[in-house]
Design a protein around this motif. Structure first.
Motif, PDB file in Angstrom:
ATOM      1  N   PRO A   1      35.167  61.587   5.214  1.00  9.89           N
ATOM      2  CA  PRO A   1      34.844  60.554   5.846  1.00  9.89           C
ATOM      3  C   PRO A   1      34.336  59.308   4.705  1.00  9.89           C
ATOM      4  N   VAL A   2      33.804  59.929   3.377  1.00  7.86           N
ATOM      5  CA  VAL A   2      33.542  59.081   2.429  1.00  7.86           C
ATOM      6  C   VAL A   2      34.725  58.412   1.743  1.00  7.86           C
ATOM      7  N   ILE A   3      35.605  59.186   1.433  1.00  3.28           N
ATOM      8  CA  ILE A   3      36.983  58.629   0.830  1.00  3.28           C
ATOM      9  C   ILE A   3      37.638  57.928   2.217  1.00  3.28           C
ATOM     10  N   THR A   4      37.693  58.046   3.103  1.00  4.12           N
ATOM     11  CA  THR A   4      38.113  57.374   3.998  1.00  4.12           C
ATOM     12  C   THR A   4      37.709  55.870   4.092  1.00  4.12           C
ATOM     13  N   ARG A   5      36.505  55.908   4.044  1.00  4.10           N
ATOM     14  CA  ARG A   5      35.712  54.611   4.174  1.00  4.10           C
ATOM     15  C   ARG A   5      36.007  53.782   2.957  1.00  4.10           C
ATOM     16  N   ALA A   6      36.103  54.376   1.786  1.00  8.48           N
ATOM     17  CA  ALA A   6      36.330  53.911   0.500  1.00  8.48           C
ATOM     18  C   ALA A   6      37.847  53.388   0.438  1.00  8.48           C
ATOM     19  N   LEU A   7      38.812  54.070   1.302  1.00  8.02           N
ATOM     20  CA  LEU A   7      40.153  53.922   1.143  1.00  8.02           C
ATOM     21  C   LEU A   7      40.458  52.909   2.262  1.00  8.02           C
ATOM     22  N   ASP A   8      39.657  52.517   3.314  1.00 10.03           N
ATOM     23  CA  ASP A   8      39.966  51.537   4.143  1.00 10.03           C
ATOM     24  C   ASP A   8      39.632  50.047   3.440  1.00 10.03           C
ATOM     25  N   THR A   9      38.397  50.131   2.565  1.00  9.98           N
ATOM     26  CA  THR A   9      38.172  49.021   1.768  1.00  9.98           C
ATOM     27  C   THR A   9      39.112  48.592   0.817  1.00  9.98           C
ATOM     28  N   MET A  10      39.541  49.598  -0.043  1.00 11.04           N
ATOM     29  CA  MET A  10      40.652  49.337  -1.002  1.00 11.04           C
ATOM     30  C   MET A  10      41.894  49.097  -0.703  1.00 11.04           C
ATOM     31  N   GLY A  11      42.288  49.611   0.609  1.00 14.38           N
ATOM     32  CA  GLY A  11      43.560  49.235   1.551  1.00 14.38           C
ATOM     33  C   GLY A  11      43.497  47.842   1.807  1.00 14.38           C
ATOM     34  N   ALA A  12      42.241  47.101   2.196  1.00 10.44           N
ATOM     35  CA  ALA A  12      42.257  45.863   2.605  1.00 10.44           C
ATOM     36  C   ALA A  12      42.150  45.062   1.315  1.00 10.44           C
ATOM     37  N   MET A  13      41.963  45.349   0.446  1.00 13.88           N
ATOM     38  CA  MET A  13      42.290  44.813  -0.933  1.00 13.88           C
ATOM     39  C   MET A  13      43.467  44.784  -1.385  1.00 13.88           C
TER      40      MET A  13
END
Length: 112
Positions: free
Chosen positions: A57-69
């Motif tokens: 879940p930590v990776i997923t949250r980070a990827l959510d942010t970086m994906g939006a960018m």
């Protein structure tokens, strides 16, 4: 390079990122991003979690942010639909390259 010089370099890079209004990434997000761009693919959520010693879940949250960018993208693995593959993007590659260029430029400006 002495520790104080390394810290000064990091400070200068951070200041440049803030002043340049670049993507505001956390240290964790930067570690994930550099892993994706510097280590050979494929990259999965599970693999990144294991490498960084954090939960999926930590990776997923980070990827959510970086994906939006638009720094990374995620896709289902066609060979194993349970896996999510993390892919590089053009925007992400340009960001990482520019970041590396900034580190080199700031390092050249350091007093010896």
């Amino acid at each position: 390079m002495r520790p104080i010089q390394a810290l000064r370099l990091w400070q200068q890079v951070c200041l440049h990122e803030v002043r340049d209004d670049a993507h505001d990434l956390t240290m964790r997000q930067m570690a994930i991003l550099f892993t994706i761009y510097l280590d050979p693919p494929p990259h999965t959520v599970r693999g990144l979690a294991a490498k960084l010693g954090v939960t999926k879940p930590v990776i997923t949250r980070a990827l959510d942010t970086m994906g939006a960018m638009k720094l990374v993208s995620r896709h289902r693995d066609e060979n194993d639909r349970r896996n999510v593959l993390i892919r590089r993007t053009v925007e992400g590659a340009l960001y990482v390259e520019r970041f590396g260029d900034d580190i080199v430029a700031k390092a050249l400006d350091l007093p010896t």
